[in-house]
Design an enzyme around this catalytic site. Sequence first.
Site, PDB file in Angstrom:
ATOM      1  N   PRO A  64      64.019   3.132  55.496  1.00 26.95           N
ATOM      2  CA  PRO A  64      63.927   1.943  56.391  1.00 26.95           C
ATOM      3  C   PRO A  64      63.195   1.822  57.677  1.00 26.95           C
ATOM      4  O   PRO A  64      63.797   2.930  58.385  1.00 26.95           O
ATOM      5  CB  PRO A  64      65.455   1.437  56.283  1.00 26.95           C
ATOM      6  CG  PRO A  64      66.081   2.236  55.597  1.00 26.95           C
ATOM      7  CD  PRO A  64      65.465   3.465  55.270  1.00 26.95           C
ATOM      8  N   SER A 108      69.466  20.732  46.264  1.00 27.24           N
ATOM      9  CA  SER A 108      69.097  21.332  47.357  1.00 27.24           C
ATOM     10  C   SER A 108      70.023  22.056  48.241  1.00 27.24           C
ATOM     11  O   SER A 108      69.727  22.733  49.274  1.00 27.24           O
ATOM     12  CB  SER A 108      68.242  20.561  48.103  1.00 27.24           C
ATOM     13  OG  SER A 108      68.874  19.626  48.800  1.00 27.24           O
ATOM     14  N   LYS A 144      63.935  16.071  56.570  1.00 27.28           N
ATOM     15  CA  LYS A 144      65.029  16.995  56.881  1.00 27.28           C
ATOM     16  C   LYS A 144      64.820  17.818  58.233  1.00 27.28           C
ATOM     17  O   LYS A 144      65.879  17.820  58.932  1.00 27.28           O
ATOM     18  CB  LYS A 144      65.082  18.074  55.680  1.00 27.28           C
ATOM     19  CG  LYS A 144      65.699  17.567  54.236  1.00 27.28           C
ATOM     20  CD  LYS A 144      65.637  18.634  53.194  1.00 27.28           C
ATOM     21  CE  LYS A 144      66.311  18.002  52.103  1.00 27.28           C
ATOM     22  NZ  LYS A 144      66.329  18.935  50.898  1.00 27.28           N
TER      23      LYS A 144
END
Length: 685
Positions: free
Chosen positions: A249, A573, A616
């Site tokens: 967003p 992950s 990340k």
Amino acid sequence: MSIFKKSEDKQQLATVDEFRQKIESAHMPSGVRQIAERELEIMGKMNPATAEYTISLTYIDYLVNLPWNKKTADNLDLARAQKILSERHYGLAGVKERILEHLAVKILVMNKKPRILVVDDEVIARDNISHILKKENYDVVTAVNGVDAVEKLEASVFDVVLTDLKMEGVDGIGVLEMARSKYPDIQVIMITAYAAVDSAIDAIKKGAFHYIAKPFRLDEVRLTVKQALEKKLSSVSAKGSVLCFAGPPGTGKTSLGKSIADALGRKFARVSLGGMKDEAEIRGHRRTYAGAMPGRIIEEIRRAESSNPVIMLDEADKIGGQDFKGDPESALLEVLDPEQNQSFVDHYLDVPFDLSNVMFIITANIADNIQGPLRDRMEVIEFSGYTEDEKVNIALLHIIPKQVREHGLSDCAPVFSPQAVSKIVNEHTREAGTRNLERQISTICRKIATEFVYHKDAVRLIDITPELIERYLGPRKFFIEVTDENNRVGVVTGLVWTESGGDIIFVEAAQMKGRRELILTGSLGTVMRESAQAALSYIRSNASSFGIQGDVLEDRDIHIHVPAGAIPKDGPSAGATIAASLISLFSGRPARRDVAVSGELTLSGRILPVGGIKEKILAARRAGVKTVVVPYRNKVDIDNLHKDVTAGIEVVLTDRIEEIVDKVLAKDRAGDPASGAGNGQGTLK
Ligand code: ADP
């Protein structure tokens, strides 16, 4: 009573008349017009006091107010589009390039001189048609019969074919079949003697666009060719043109969609798919339901008063869910598929409406969450989070001027220093995009506006410095998480990729007396639970290579927890992160909080690539991480990052879990003051 009745009758007649005229001037397709007229006739016979009368009236009113043939003319000036995108949006170079390419193709298709093939074995008819069309500035080629036409179609590409139906050798149907099989978008118009109209209708069933009966009027030829060309263009420009903007967003998806509409000179509308519970929100309710309404797509088109707006379908990855009534995917496919959307039937309208001129843009947080045929229709453009520098620039160049304007401060605009904006970014927001940043700036503007109103004589020129931020926004809300606490045994920093961008997590492992159980908590999904099991098995089977003595499970339970416990987490992950926390736990070496690990772990200790690398790494920066450990096979993603994203962060690429042990774990064991190992809370015995 009878006077009343008469005046009511009069009024009803006037209403019917009014609607008759509205139907006349609504430019509806002929089929729809017939339906509207029939409905009006039925309505004229109803008692105006009944509910049915109102339903009927509302329906006809809806039909006449739809923009059946109303379109805005596209502005196909690429330089102007480029100017709009670069003036209104900071950065996003890759995204802008993809959008301009998309528009360029559209422009090329639209601006190409149309090529038309005229096939007739009668010289006079052939010459007449070709003469009219050349005057329209089309590129016209003639063929003397069906065989000649087939050869010409083999040799080059045409947009529209006008062909005589009755010819020796290959007839009009033969030309039609050959043309359509080679170029599915080509439009074929049949020319036929009046007597053979039936065979012309057959031809339409076989895919011809229309027919013209001889002797024809020149106007009719001109108009039919024009319509055929429009259809050809809309089907070509609609193909594969569903753009999907995917990203967290506040990364500029909506505002960019709006700019595309402005660049093209089209109207703009938004429909949020997120949280939709019923297919009828897309396709409408049948009129038999009380209070029935058309679906959101038709409603937005009516509101836009144009049949070719840009419609943004927001949050396509959140549509559906278990309690969704109907099949959201097929409803959306019907809206988006150029083969089907030319005659989209909304349940309320109950007549087809052509959506092929609408430009749809889909948005999603994670495009991979959209599956199946819908995904295949989309051209995904990835939007990613911003670095601190980018956020500061976006705020200074775009968000602040906009908020200042919206808060009526243009005459006495506060001047924000870049340091002050940085402070807002770092201490009052924690996000990938700029939504919260915009909200905080809006709060400051609102407070300044209030001050101006209360203290009319106050100084009107305010310099917003970092010191002033606390006065307006209060004490800092976010802290640099990894430097807040000491290194601990069994607690390893990990990186996750969520809908709102990247984030850091802390995987915690503890051991206690027990019965060889592995306890997993923190709302972990199946894949994550399995990763934890795999990590434990790998470490047990290779204990000695990590300096771990004996069986780690002997008389013990192992507990792995990932806060925040209320937020569901899943995905492979975290495998390497979990393994690192277990190694830390069993070896007693504290893990460095400022090293973050992300990677999928196999049972043989290999580390496999993961998604969301840019998000990340941005999250790691926000949290104050110094070193990021990622799989070697993500090197290509790292290499593609702008240097600002990785600046100041050490990126370690690795293939095997053994290689990272010394990077992640501090040298000394817990309890040793040099290790900074705090209280060694991870080892509960
Ligand atoms: P999204 O649709 O991705 O949630 P928005 O388009 O609503 O994001 O963006 C949120 C705010 O941030 C808007 O005010 C927008 O103008 C601003 N913004 C985001 N990215 C940029 C950018 N690259 N350039 C200028 N403004 C931006």
